[in-house]
Design a protein around this motif. Sequence first.
Motif, PDB file in Angstrom:
ATOM      1  N   ILE A  50      45.126  38.857  41.650  1.00 25.38           N
ATOM      2  CA  ILE A  50      46.390  38.147  41.431  1.00 25.38           C
ATOM      3  C   ILE A  50      46.692  37.951  39.951  1.00 25.38           C
ATOM      4  O   ILE A  50      47.730  37.402  39.597  1.00 25.38           O
ATOM      5  CB  ILE A  50      46.409  36.784  42.146  1.00 25.38           C
ATOM      6  N   GLU A  51      45.800  38.397  39.078  1.00 27.40           N
ATOM      7  CA  GLU A  51      45.962  38.133  37.646  1.00 27.40           C
ATOM      8  C   GLU A  51      47.281  38.645  37.065  1.00 27.40           C
ATOM      9  O   GLU A  51      47.888  37.953  36.238  1.00 27.40           O
ATOM     10  CB  GLU A  51      44.771  38.694  36.876  1.00 27.40           C
ATOM     11  N   GLY A  61      44.147  28.905  33.008  1.00 26.00           N
ATOM     12  CA  GLY A  61      43.313  27.782  32.606  1.00 26.00           C
ATOM     13  C   GLY A  61      42.729  26.994  33.759  1.00 26.00           C
ATOM     14  O   GLY A  61      42.977  27.247  34.941  1.00 26.00           O
ATOM     15  N   ALA A  62      41.953  26.015  33.404  1.00 23.33           N
ATOM     16  CA  ALA A  62      41.193  25.225  34.373  1.00 23.33           C
ATOM     17  C   ALA A  62      42.062  24.270  35.175  1.00 23.33           C
ATOM     18  O   ALA A  62      41.614  23.758  36.206  1.00 23.33           O
ATOM     19  CB  ALA A  62      40.104  24.430  33.639  1.00 23.33           C
ATOM     20  N   ASN A  76      39.839  27.654  40.180  1.00 28.64           N
ATOM     21  CA  ASN A  76      40.812  27.490  39.109  1.00 28.64           C
ATOM     22  C   ASN A  76      40.964  28.831  38.409  1.00 28.64           C
ATOM     23  O   ASN A  76      40.192  29.772  38.655  1.00 28.64           O
ATOM     24  CB  ASN A  76      40.445  26.346  38.154  1.00 28.64           C
ATOM     25  N   LEU A  77      41.948  28.943  37.558  1.00 26.92           N
ATOM     26  CA  LEU A  77      42.250  30.256  36.982  1.00 26.92           C
ATOM     27  C   LEU A  77      41.325  30.630  35.832  1.00 26.92           C
ATOM     28  O   LEU A  77      41.459  31.711  35.262  1.00 26.92           O
ATOM     29  CB  LEU A  77      43.720  30.325  36.570  1.00 26.92           C
TER      30      LEU A  77
END
Length: 270
Positions: A50-51, A61-62, A76-77
């Motif tokens: 999904i990036e 980010g977190a 989280n990302l």
Amino acid sequence: MAIKMLAVDLDGTLLTSSKTISAGTIKALQEARNEGIKVVLATGRPLFGIEPYTEALGLKGADEYAILFNGAVAQNLNGDVLFSHDLDHGDFDTMVHMQRLADVNLNFETPQRFYTMDHKLSIRMSIDGAETRNQIWIQKREDFKRDFTFAKAGYMADDPDQVERLWNRLPEWFFQSYAVVRSWPEVIEVGSLEASKGLAVSELAARLGFSGSQVMIFGDQGNDRSMFEMADFKKVAMGNAIDEIKDMADYVTDTNDRDGIAKALRKLVL
């Protein structure tokens, strides 16, 4: 009560038929984020699949999150796992046994890659691997060690009739033992009973301090059903959704190719 979190399916919902996010949808979601609304992608894909879309939406980010593998994993990302519901080697044996009921491919999905024992891959499996940016590793059965775990399994074929054949032959106990969804006519996905998009979205919302009534979900296919079964969520079906999803929705918007998400947000939220 005001919406505080949007849980958005990808294929057929956020993404157009050309696998892109329309400019109108990006703009509406950014406006929602500017209002303090959390945008969470809820998908059958792994994080690295999904990036491109999190980047397009400016999510990183977190403090940004995703529901992955149809709810088997939440991260989280930055890649940190919040919770997961894995299947083990005993489940692996069960999935292999069920594959014999029809002429279908079988893969096992982990956060790192797809695994399969099939040397002849369907076009559908090859496309699925490419679209989700997954490596497909072909292994012998004995290469799957006793400590092997996976997030979900997928049965797929180019011929939807073979997938229908498998669906109709799966025993009742299988549906009682696993979360089984017909995500596309050519695909059946199987995960832990504790793993569903609906349960994962609900758990993530609670962790973020949101009630169910503050969550709006968007979807179109069978693997989104669990989100539409959650009583308190505000439920939006895409115009291209299957009838079952439309019937469960509070609101049916336009299609994924006609800015359906943006139109619903402007009518209901923004």
